[in-house]
Design a protein around this motif. Structure first.
Motif, mmCIF file in Angstrom:
data_model
loop_
_atom_site.group_PDB
_atom_site.id
_atom_site.type_symbol
_atom_site.label_atom_id
_atom_site.label_comp_id
_atom_site.label_asym_id
_atom_site.label_seq_id
_atom_site.Cartn_x
_atom_site.Cartn_y
_atom_site.Cartn_z
ATOM 1 N N TRP A 5 -16.605 -0.426 -3.275
ATOM 2 C CA TRP A 5 -15.690 -1.394 -3.868
ATOM 3 C C TRP A 5 -16.108 -2.825 -3.555
ATOM 4 O O TRP A 5 -15.793 -3.743 -4.321
ATOM 5 N N ILE A 62 -5.651 -3.113 -3.225
ATOM 6 C CA ILE A 62 -6.036 -2.295 -4.390
ATOM 7 C C ILE A 62 -6.901 -1.116 -3.953
ATOM 8 O O ILE A 62 -6.685 0.026 -4.383
ATOM 9 N N VAL A 63 -7.853 -1.376 -3.094
ATOM 10 C CA VAL A 63 -8.757 -0.307 -2.652
ATOM 11 C C VAL A 63 -8.000 0.736 -1.840
ATOM 12 O O VAL A 63 -8.211 1.953 -2.015
ATOM 13 N N ALA A 98 1.029 3.371 -3.497
ATOM 14 C CA ALA A 98 0.473 4.722 -3.460
ATOM 15 C C ALA A 98 1.531 5.768 -3.796
ATOM 16 O O ALA A 98 1.246 6.744 -4.506
ATOM 17 N N PRO A 155 -11.026 10.892 -3.716
ATOM 18 C CA PRO A 155 -11.184 9.661 -2.930
ATOM 19 C C PRO A 155 -10.538 9.714 -1.552
ATOM 20 O O PRO A 155 -10.995 9.027 -0.633
ATOM 21 N N THR A 165 0.823 -1.211 0.000
ATOM 22 C CA THR A 165 0.000 0.000 0.000
ATOM 23 C C THR A 165 0.854 1.257 0.000
ATOM 24 O O THR A 165 0.560 2.216 -0.725
ATOM 25 N N TRP A 222 -5.943 2.912 -4.096
ATOM 26 C CA TRP A 222 -6.812 3.843 -4.822
ATOM 27 C C TRP A 222 -7.223 5.011 -3.937
ATOM 28 O O TRP A 222 -7.292 6.155 -4.397
ATOM 29 N N LYS A 223 -7.498 4.745 -2.673
ATOM 30 C CA LYS A 223 -7.942 5.809 -1.777
ATOM 31 C C LYS A 223 -6.819 6.790 -1.442
ATOM 32 O O LYS A 223 -7.044 8.001 -1.351
ATOM 33 N N LEU A 283 -4.047 7.308 -3.236
ATOM 34 C CA LEU A 283 -3.307 7.759 -4.408
ATOM 35 C C LEU A 283 -3.371 9.269 -4.562
ATOM 36 O O LEU A 283 -2.360 9.924 -4.860
#
Length: 326
Positions: free
Chosen positions: A158, A196-197, A118, A146, A114, A200-201, A203
């Protein structure tokens, strides 16, 4: 005519000593007053403004921290009126249990991927957003959005996407003639799913911080390198990225601490910890899951606190040496 005679005792070497001896011993010396009225006033103003914050931190941060250390020494089941002092037995039970390696390994994998994902993707997005193209303001806001969303809401959305039966991803895969993986039921895929989630949050946070760092780089240095024939990639590797080391160091600390304390997305997407038992999530499961063991939960929290403290000290002690401040 009077003749002035020179006394050898008053020569350049002995004059200060003779002058000091000439001062009577009982003469009071003038001392400089450091604690003036203005200094006292400034001290009282500082206490007036700082004391409420210090009191709040002491009550809501350090007091629970000390209490958690005390609870980790108890064999206490939630709901019972009494607790037994067992010393370090909760720590021994955790490190000798079969789940200790799994929990620590899951924590390490989740944190490394993570944080690394990121930061790397955030830097690439920041490089794209730093270009002077139409619509870049809207793109920056869309990328950062996000990060400010609720983790519970992000997890629910998600979770619908990854649902193997009704999810959007399964619908796309069925359209391509492929079967949807069992993201929720497979422990390994569940860990990949939450990674992955979480990337994404976070990033957008990394992208915005890197974008601020890119915009603060000295343009004269970049122009001089361009005149010397350095290409875009060469300028980034040799100039931009080393000058971004303070930004990278800041992001490394903040995202690492955030990943180690991740909970909301894990709880929403994997309520029982199916392969996603990090130290933070394991502490929750020990206290409010099937065990109701408050002492064991406090022990896991203390282990997490010590781990975070060690990582922070190591970063501040060794990693910061490689940071190039302007």
């Amino acid at each position: 005519m009077n003749r002035v005679t020179s006394d050898p005792r008053l020569s350049a070497g002995t004059a200060p000593a003779a002058a000091a001896e000439a001062v009577p011993p009982d003469t009071p010396r003038i001392r400089q007053r450091y604690w003036t009225a203005r200094a006292r006033r400034d001290a009282w103003i500082f206490i007036l403004f700082a004391l409420p914050n210090i009191a709040l931190i002491a009550v809501f941060t350090y007091r629970p921290l000390v209490a958690n250390f005390q609870y980790s020494l108890l064999n206490w089941t939630l709901g019972e009126a009494t607790a037994i002092n067992v010393g370090l037995q909760n720590y021994i039970d955790f490190f000798t249990s079969s789940s200790a390696v799994s929990v620590l390994g899951t924590t390490a994998i989740f944190t490394v991927f993570t944080v690394g994902g990121a930061m790397v993707l955030g830097l690439l997005v920041a490089l794209a957003l730093n270009q002077k193209v139409p619509g870049r303001t809207f793109a920056r806001a869309a990328v950062f959005a996000p990060y400010v969303l609720s983790g519970v809401g992000v997890g629910l959305v998600w979770l619908f996407i990854f649902d193997p039966v009704y999810g959007v991803l399964s619908w796309i895969l069925r359209g391509l003639g492929a079967a949807s993986p069992e993201w929720i039921n497979d422990p390994k895929l569940a860990l990949v799913m939450v990674i992955i989630v979480y990337i994404w949050k976070n990033l957008g946070y990394c992208a915005v911080v890197y974008l601020a760092g890119l915009q603060s780089l000295p343009q004269d240095v970049m122009e001089a390198a361009s005149l010397d024939g350095a290409g875009t990639f060469r300028r980034f590797i040799s100039i931009s990225f080393p000058l971004l080391s303070p930004t990278t160091f800041f992001l490394l600390i903040t995202t690492l601490l955030s990943s180690l304390q991740a909970f909301d997305i894990l709880k929403v997407m994997t309520p029982t910890g199916q392969g996603t038992n990090t130290l933070m999530f394991e502490s929750y499961l020990q206290a409010f899951g099937a065990y109701n063991r408050a002492g064991a939960s406090a022990a896991v929290s203390v282990i997490l606190f010590i781990l975070v403290l060690i990582i922070t000290v190591v970063q501040m002690r060794f990693v910061e040496r490689k940071v190039h401040y302007a």
